[in-house]
Design a protein around this motif. Structure first.
Motif, mmCIF file in Angstrom:
data_model
loop_
_atom_site.group_PDB
_atom_site.id
_atom_site.type_symbol
_atom_site.label_atom_id
_atom_site.label_comp_id
_atom_site.label_asym_id
_atom_site.label_seq_id
_atom_site.Cartn_x
_atom_site.Cartn_y
_atom_site.Cartn_z
ATOM 1 N N TYR A 283 -35.771 -22.789 -59.255
ATOM 2 C CA TYR A 283 -34.996 -24.136 -59.054
ATOM 3 C C TYR A 283 -33.671 -23.882 -59.867
ATOM 4 O O TYR A 283 -33.323 -25.279 -59.952
ATOM 5 C CB TYR A 283 -35.999 -25.275 -59.460
ATOM 6 N N ASP A 284 -33.240 -23.150 -60.471
ATOM 7 C CA ASP A 284 -31.915 -23.121 -60.904
ATOM 8 C C ASP A 284 -30.931 -22.247 -60.148
ATOM 9 O O ASP A 284 -31.237 -21.703 -58.964
ATOM 10 C CB ASP A 284 -31.825 -22.536 -62.456
ATOM 11 N N GLU A 285 -29.420 -22.042 -60.461
ATOM 12 C CA GLU A 285 -28.589 -21.425 -59.535
ATOM 13 C C GLU A 285 -28.862 -19.965 -59.653
ATOM 14 O O GLU A 285 -28.568 -19.257 -58.821
ATOM 15 C CB GLU A 285 -27.229 -21.799 -60.000
ATOM 16 N N TYR A 286 -29.463 -19.287 -60.656
ATOM 17 C CA TYR A 286 -29.491 -17.992 -61.111
ATOM 18 C C TYR A 286 -30.675 -17.302 -61.103
ATOM 19 O O TYR A 286 -30.788 -16.013 -61.269
ATOM 20 C CB TYR A 286 -28.429 -17.697 -62.257
ATOM 21 N N GLY A 287 -31.702 -18.118 -60.603
ATOM 22 C CA GLY A 287 -33.046 -17.301 -60.658
ATOM 23 C C GLY A 287 -33.910 -17.493 -62.023
ATOM 24 O O GLY A 287 -34.756 -16.625 -62.129
ATOM 25 N N PHE A 288 -33.446 -17.985 -63.298
ATOM 26 C CA PHE A 288 -34.090 -18.093 -64.354
ATOM 27 C C PHE A 288 -34.991 -19.155 -64.227
ATOM 28 O O PHE A 288 -36.074 -19.317 -65.352
ATOM 29 C CB PHE A 288 -33.095 -18.138 -65.698
ATOM 30 N N GLY A 289 -35.124 -20.109 -63.493
ATOM 31 C CA GLY A 289 -35.817 -21.466 -63.899
ATOM 32 C C GLY A 289 -35.117 -22.410 -64.361
ATOM 33 O O GLY A 289 -34.197 -22.068 -65.016
ATOM 34 N N ILE A 290 -35.736 -23.683 -64.604
ATOM 35 C CA ILE A 290 -35.205 -24.733 -65.434
ATOM 36 C C ILE A 290 -36.185 -24.350 -66.830
ATOM 37 O O ILE A 290 -37.296 -24.930 -66.645
ATOM 38 C CB ILE A 290 -35.491 -25.911 -64.854
ATOM 39 N N PRO A 291 -35.603 -24.314 -68.065
ATOM 40 C CA PRO A 291 -36.384 -24.211 -69.099
ATOM 41 C C PRO A 291 -36.987 -25.725 -69.431
ATOM 42 O O PRO A 291 -36.403 -26.821 -69.211
ATOM 43 C CB PRO A 291 -35.374 -24.141 -70.288
ATOM 44 N N VAL A 292 -38.078 -25.770 -69.805
ATOM 45 C CA VAL A 292 -39.120 -26.848 -70.239
ATOM 46 C C VAL A 292 -39.242 -26.918 -71.645
ATOM 47 O O VAL A 292 -40.023 -26.120 -72.117
ATOM 48 C CB VAL A 292 -40.093 -27.042 -69.335
ATOM 49 N N LEU A 293 -38.647 -28.014 -72.261
ATOM 50 C CA LEU A 293 -38.872 -28.182 -73.932
ATOM 51 C C LEU A 293 -39.741 -29.293 -74.046
ATOM 52 O O LEU A 293 -39.939 -30.176 -73.630
ATOM 53 C CB LEU A 293 -37.522 -28.391 -74.399
ATOM 54 N N THR A 294 -40.335 -29.295 -75.301
ATOM 55 C CA THR A 294 -40.663 -30.242 -76.096
ATOM 56 C C THR A 294 -39.637 -30.996 -76.753
ATOM 57 O O THR A 294 -38.666 -30.497 -76.932
ATOM 58 C CB THR A 294 -41.809 -29.957 -77.056
ATOM 59 N N TYR A 295 -39.967 -32.427 -77.166
ATOM 60 C CA TYR A 295 -38.966 -33.174 -77.873
ATOM 61 C C TYR A 295 -38.650 -32.473 -79.153
ATOM 62 O O TYR A 295 -37.444 -32.483 -79.786
ATOM 63 C CB TYR A 295 -39.278 -34.546 -77.940
#
Lengths: 357, 235
Positions: A283-295
């Motif tokens: 779901y990102d432009e380059y194939g790495f995915g979107i990082p999901v962080l805690t606050y």
């Protein structure tokens, strides 16, 4: 006049967040999948903000996942929570911080039930006394851990070493903020901004230089669904609901997702991997995915904490592209070393999802 | 009143969640389960408010009450202050108390829930712990989790956890604290619910000619954990 009116209305959407002296209730999922976040939370509270917080080893799970998967009855969960109130009381505390959103929802459900059904509170006291001999006071203040970081967001901003700004373009990072359903959908007055305008994460993002994306499925559930994930045959429900969100947010090109709920953080990370394995899709432009962080991971990066000590490498979607955007230096050689300096065989590479090794 | 409705009215969640439904369908519109399963929470609320005991019994035996993921988005949105999610909690409890959960494919899964999260709570004091997230059973967790799982004793301390130590994250919950937890379950009905789920599942396993024992790899537990008739989703 209009602005004053809005400010007054907004005051109705605020909640009281205690200043100091907290009893901490840890989260099963956070300890399991990203313990670095609870460590960072305690470090920020005691080290950066000089607050007093008790991390009591005698509390247990609140049973929350069991309760919402219907295998633990309400009366049992409420008595386990009552025991935690007793531990807080015995240790001389009146303010409770809950690390998990499922737990937070359970605490709010129980406190609201006791408010409206005093006979249920009396039953909780009776059960606890009979089972453990303990008695308890109801806390003066109950907050989720993200409420605390929200309260002190401007003090954190004042200490910031990095901001949520793309160093290459100078533009604010585009952030998806995902709030766990049980934070304020059930009992709106318990959440900053209520159920309609939950502001707890957006407030942090804006204070630290980022910009929040308002996408169509912003408030859709991550899809955890308790029994819909625990039972293998049901996991299609869970991944399908996360996918609905990813499809909806993708056109806005988010730089990262931040969550305040342990389950959401884990699922929005792991389901990206699963979808990439099932469909070859990222779901990102380059194939790495979107990082999901805690606050706390987001706050820790802003405060200049080492990404590998925060535990960003524990997520399946890796964060180097985000670190590069923020201009945060990192040592790839340290990424997979243990505390004692050992390096084990590195994690295997996924089929489609790219990772930085 | 009949036996099912009387039992439901003793559950505070039913009292809170079931006021008066006008069948507007907002709960169904907002429901993540309804976007995936052949499912309409509005129909459950409407069925319950008919007070028809036969229809309520049918619900208790049906897959339909097991589709909800308890996100509780319906509670926020109902214009009449109902909470279909809370009504479903009460129906699920009654379905397990009466043994009727074992009559549906999705209901039978409660044994898998009890044998995993349920047993974790009393044995280790956590709903989930690294030792319980076995990669072969959780392929969705991916290779990073596999790496963490394999080296968990070494890896966790880097992030401030104290795996099986005496305090902090991932500590071993003290035996005295576990004993208090068990005592709470005994006093407040938690142990009773576990026993009922085991008892009615055992009866059903015999009826289905499947082997059930105390292990989680036995035929019946594997069946309820994995079997999907693929008749539930919209597609």
């Amino acid at each position: 006049m209009k602005t004053e009116g809005k400010k007054r209305v907004w005051e109705d959407y605020q909640k009281e967040i205690a200043e100091d002296h907290y009893y901490f209730q840890r989260s099963c999922i956070r300890q399991n999948f990203f313990p670095g976040s609870e460590t960072a939370f305690l470090k920020i509270l005691t080290g950066e903000l000089g607050r007093d917080i008790m991390d009591d080893p005698h509390h247990t799970t609140c049973t929350g996942i069991g309760y919402h998967a219907d295998i633990v009855p309400f009366d049992t969960t409420m008595t386990v929570v009552a025991r935690h109130f007793a531990l807080m009381t015995e240790n001389g505390y009146e303010n409770m911080i809950i690390s998990c959103v499922t737990s937070f929802g359970i605490y709010t459900e129980i406190l609201e039930t006791w408010k409206h059904f005093p006979e249920v509170l009396a039953r909780a006291r009776r059960y606890l006394k009979k089972a453990t001999g303990r008695e308890f006071n109801i806390p003066k203040n109950v907050t989720h851990a993200s409420d605390i970081i929200y309260k002190f967001k401007d003090q954190i901003a004042a200490k910031a070493k990095y901001r949520l700004i793309n160093q290459q373009t100078g533009e604010p990072l585009k952030v998806v903020e995902h709030i766990g359903c049980h934070y304020s959908k059930m009992f709106p007055s318990w959440g900053v901004g209520g159920a309609e305008f939950p502001y707890v994460l957006q407030g942090m993002v804006e204070s630290w230089g980022g910009e929040v994306i308002d996408y169509p499925e912003r408030r859709h559930c991550c899809g955890f669904g308790f029994r819909q994930y625990i039972v293998r045959a049901n996991r299609g429900y869970s991944v399908a609901n996360s996918k609905k969100k990813f499809e909806s947010m993708k056109p806005y090109k988010p730089d990262f997702v931040v969550c305040n709920c342990p389950g959401c953080t884990m699922f929005m990370d792991k389901w990206q991997y699963t979808i990439s394995e099932m469909e070859g899709k990222t779901y990102d432009e380059y194939g790495f995915g979107i990082p999901v962080l805690t606050y706390e991971e987001m706050a820790g990066l802003v405060l200049g904490y080492d990404p590998w000590e925060l535990g960003l490498q524990m997520h399946q979607v890796q964060s180097e592209p985000l670190l590069d955007k923020m201009g945060i230096p990192y040592d790839p050689a340290e990424k997979y070393k243990t505390a004692s300096g050992k390096t084990f065989r590195l994690p295997a590479e996924p089929t489609s999802l790219k990772v930085c090794v | 009143m009949g036996k099912y409705l009387d039992a439901l009215k003793k559950d505070v969640r039913f009292v809170e969640g079931m006021k008066s439904c006008m069948n507007c369908g907002v709960c169904t519109a907002i429901c993540p389960a309804a976007s995936f399963y052949n499912y309409d929470p509005r129909l459950i609320v409407n069925t319950v408010q008919t007070h028809d005991e036969e229809k309520i019994e049918q619900l208790l035996k049906d897959d339909i009450i097991w589709y909800c993921g308890q996100c509780m988005s319906c509670k926020t949105r109902c214009p009449r202050g109902n909470a279909p999610g809370l009504i479903i909690c009460a129906l699920r409890k009654l379905s397990q108390d009466t043994g009727l959960f074992a009559e549906s494919e999705k209901g039978r899964q409660q044994l898998a829930v009890k044998r995993t999260v349920g047993d974790n709570i009393l044995k280790i004091g956590y709903c989930v712990f690294p030792d319980t997230v076995i990669p072969e059973k959780h392929p969705e967790q991916g290779p990073v989790w596999e790496w963490i799982y394999e080296h968990r004793a070494d890896i966790m301390s880097k992030f401030g956890a104290n795996y099986k130590g005496r305090f902090g994250a991932l500590r071993k919950i003290d035996d005295k604290d576990l004993a208090e937890l068990k005592s709470i379950f005994d006093v407040s009905g938690g142990s009773d619910l576990y026993n009922k789920v085991e008892k009615y599942s055992s009866r059903k396993a015999k009826e289905m000619h499947m082997h059930l024992d105390e292990t989680n790899d036995c035929e019946y537990v594997t069946h309820v954990m994995d079997y999907n008739s693929n008749t539930h989703s919209k597609e």
